[in-house]
Design a protein around this motif. Structure first.
Motif, mmCIF file in Angstrom:
data_model
loop_
_atom_site.group_PDB
_atom_site.id
_atom_site.type_symbol
_atom_site.label_atom_id
_atom_site.label_comp_id
_atom_site.label_asym_id
_atom_site.label_seq_id
_atom_site.Cartn_x
_atom_site.Cartn_y
_atom_site.Cartn_z
ATOM 1 N N ALA A 1 42.116 57.520 31.116
ATOM 2 C CA ALA A 1 42.778 56.529 31.976
ATOM 3 C C ALA A 1 41.958 55.244 31.978
ATOM 4 C CB ALA A 1 42.899 57.061 33.393
ATOM 5 N N PHE A 2 42.648 54.126 31.894
ATOM 6 C CA PHE A 2 41.991 52.815 31.929
ATOM 7 C C PHE A 2 42.585 52.053 33.108
ATOM 8 C CE2 PHE A 2 42.124 48.273 30.568
ATOM 9 C CZ PHE A 2 40.761 48.051 30.441
ATOM 10 N N ILE A 3 41.758 51.731 34.085
ATOM 11 C CA ILE A 3 42.264 51.064 35.290
ATOM 12 C C ILE A 3 41.681 49.662 35.367
ATOM 13 C CG2 ILE A 3 42.427 51.177 37.807
ATOM 14 C CD1 ILE A 3 41.953 54.189 37.581
ATOM 15 N N ARG A 4 42.535 48.715 35.547
ATOM 16 C CA ARG A 4 42.073 47.325 35.569
ATOM 17 C C ARG A 4 42.743 46.591 36.723
ATOM 18 N NH1 ARG A 4 38.191 44.454 32.309
ATOM 19 N NH2 ARG A 4 38.493 42.332 33.023
ATOM 20 N N PRO A 5 41.981 46.019 37.643
ATOM 21 C CA PRO A 5 42.619 45.282 38.741
ATOM 22 C C PRO A 5 43.305 44.024 38.246
ATOM 23 C CG PRO A 5 40.229 45.353 39.011
ATOM 24 C CD PRO A 5 40.534 46.002 37.709
ATOM 25 N N SER A 6 44.080 43.439 39.118
ATOM 26 C CA SER A 6 44.844 42.234 38.762
ATOM 27 C C SER A 6 43.913 41.077 38.404
ATOM 28 C CB SER A 6 45.688 41.838 39.962
ATOM 29 O OG SER A 6 46.264 40.587 39.761
ATOM 30 N N PRO A 7 44.283 40.293 37.372
ATOM 31 C CA PRO A 7 43.521 39.064 37.151
ATOM 32 C C PRO A 7 43.664 38.211 38.403
ATOM 33 C CG PRO A 7 45.352 39.245 35.580
ATOM 34 C CD PRO A 7 45.433 40.415 36.479
ATOM 35 N N SER A 8 42.592 37.568 38.843
ATOM 36 C CA SER A 8 42.681 36.964 40.169
ATOM 37 C C SER A 8 42.845 35.446 40.156
ATOM 38 C CB SER A 8 41.460 37.350 40.999
ATOM 39 O OG SER A 8 40.315 36.944 40.318
ATOM 40 N N ALA A 9 42.664 34.821 39.006
ATOM 41 C CA ALA A 9 42.730 33.358 39.048
ATOM 42 C C ALA A 9 44.028 32.832 38.452
ATOM 43 C CB ALA A 9 41.551 32.769 38.295
ATOM 44 N N GLY A 10 44.529 31.757 39.031
ATOM 45 C CA GLY A 10 45.672 31.086 38.433
ATOM 46 C C GLY A 10 46.972 31.332 39.153
ATOM 47 N N SER A 11 48.010 30.698 38.623
ATOM 48 C CA SER A 11 49.333 30.818 39.221
ATOM 49 C C SER A 11 49.893 32.199 38.933
ATOM 50 C CB SER A 11 50.250 29.782 38.586
ATOM 51 O OG SER A 11 50.336 30.052 37.201
ATOM 52 N N LEU A 12 50.965 32.571 39.604
ATOM 53 C CA LEU A 12 51.591 33.871 39.342
ATOM 54 C C LEU A 12 51.957 33.992 37.867
ATOM 55 C CD1 LEU A 12 52.918 36.561 40.068
ATOM 56 C CD2 LEU A 12 54.934 35.273 40.797
ATOM 57 N N GLY A 13 52.506 32.897 37.322
ATOM 58 C CA GLY A 13 52.886 32.900 35.909
ATOM 59 C C GLY A 13 51.687 33.176 35.015
ATOM 60 N N GLY A 14 50.567 32.543 35.341
ATOM 61 C CA GLY A 14 49.352 32.716 34.547
ATOM 62 C C GLY A 14 48.821 34.135 34.663
#
Ligand code: GDP
Length: 382
Positions: free
Chosen positions: A152-165
């Motif tokens: 299993a590979f777990i990665r949190p959400s990228p945190s910088a930028g607009s929703l689109g980014g």
């Protein structure tokens, strides 16, 4: 000749013993790890294709990086991984905070790993993480069992930028995960805003986790989210809550009947389960498998993936154009002046916008090529 009296064999004072060797200031293991960041795109791709999770993580960090030199390298890595991507089943999972997403993903993931022999990547899109400067979704600490599993590979959400980014980065991460051999990808999001649309546009199956509440469930549901769902699962169907969960499920089924049949030709199903007590989990994955078999047979699977590839091509163009416009210092300066003129009623909003665009297109800003790599990436994906 002895420089220190202690070293004289006749010295009768305290003896000096050999001290403990000074420890290196940087852990040698970490030093090695840091060095590995200097991979070329080809080396990154080679390790990723071999299923090297450490390098996969580093490549995802490149994707998430704001530095232009990382951006170009990341795009090269993605391009090299593209031919080996696309083979997983991508599942979007949404639900309001407290619906039981992390508990459920942990249990779903363990079921897929242990009973179906799958390899799972859990990614996330968390629009609130930009404000909170840290993302909660996709956090390993929330998925205790899964986080200990090598498959299993777990990665949190990228945190910088607009929703689109943020969404684009997650979509690019999917490509790398698939190239690394993950055959199932979860994309988690919070069911409270725009992010579901972004997740829906990158998955094959969209799963909505609902709760049996106080009897007014249907009022709280955003119609749009329900319409997007390929399956609705009512969590916490355990103990005294079972009847309420069954009732809620019946209400959702009724509500779904009011919607037209989706393009896929699949009528969304409603199931109840308990993530906490591990009840009804197999049935949920049987439903997902049934759906995938159904849409592969009727061709919708490809249709949806192609539509998504097209959507992301245009999204990428839009994002690049927007960034290029707003990141120009001249535009930024002129915008402040125009904004003031609009607020002082000297200029209408539309006239101000037109003047800004004229300035942009007549100036030299638009002529610099931003980064055509991204656009190429998505255009070649199908
Ligand atoms: P998230 O915010 O959507 O990720 O929700 P969590 O997974 O953190 O769950 C929120 C709360 O609901 C936690 O206290 C869980 O223990 C509880 N919970 C989750 N699944 C179940 C379930 O199936 N039954 C019961 N009774 N509680 C659950």
């Amino acid at each position: 000749m002895h420089t220190h009296p202690e070293n004289d064999p006749h010295y009768a004072g305290l003896a000096v013993n050999e001290g403990v060797e000074t420890q290196p200031t940087v852990n040698p293991y970490l030093q090695n790890r840091a060095k590995r960041r200097d991979f070329t795109a080809a080396e990154y791709a080679e390790h990723i294709l071999k299923g090297n999770i450490t390098v996969l993580s580093q490549a995802v960090t490149l994707i998430e990086s704001q530095k232009p030199e990382h951006h170009a390298l990341a795009q090269e890595v993605i391009e090299k991984c593209l031919p080996s991507s696309g083979k997983s089943v991508r599942i979007g999972i949404t639900g309001v905070p407290g619906a039981g997403k992390s508990t459920s993903i942990d249990v779903f993931g363990m079921h897929l790993l242990k009973n179906c022999g799958r390899k799972l990547a859990v990614l996330a899109i968390d629009p609130s993480s930009e404000r909170s400067k840290g993302s909660i979704l996709g956090d390993k600490t929330r998925m205790e069992d899964l986080s200990r599993e090598p498959d299993a590979f777990i990665r949190p959400s990228p945190s910088a930028g607009s929703l689109g980014g943020v969404a684009r980065k997650t979509r690019e991460t999917i490509i790398l995960c698939e190239a690394a051999g993950f055959d199932t990808v979860f994309v988690e999001t919070v069911g409270v805003g725009q992010s579901e649309t972004a997740v829906h546009s990158m998955v094959d199956f969209f799963l909505l986790i609902q709760l049996a509440g106080t009897g007014d469930e249907l009022q709280g549901i955003k119609r749009g989210i329900m319409e997007m769902a390929d399956g609705i699962i009512v969590n916490k169907a355990d103990g005294e809550n079972i009847d309420k969960a069954n009732l809620a499920a019946a209400q959702y089924r009724n509500a779904l009947h009011l919607f037209p049949l989706p393009l896929s030709g699949w009528s969304p199903k409603v199931l109840t389960y308990s993530g906490y007590y591990n009840i009804g989990i197999k049935e949920i994955w049987d439903m997902v498998d049934e759906y995938i078999t159904f849409v592969r047979a009727n061709g919708y699977f490809e249709v949806r993936r192609n539509a998504q590839a097209k959507y992301w091509m245009y999204e990428s163009i839009n994002e690049q154009l927007r960034n290029h416009f707003y990141q120009s210092p001249e535009i930024e300066k002129a915008l402040q002046i125009k904004e003031k003129q609009v607020l002082d009623s000297e200029l209408s909003s539309f006239a101000a916008a037109q003047q800004m665009l004229d300035l942009y297109f007549q100036g030299n800003f638009a002529k610099t090529v931003c980064n055509s790599n991204i656009i190429r990436t998505f255009a070649t994906e199908i």
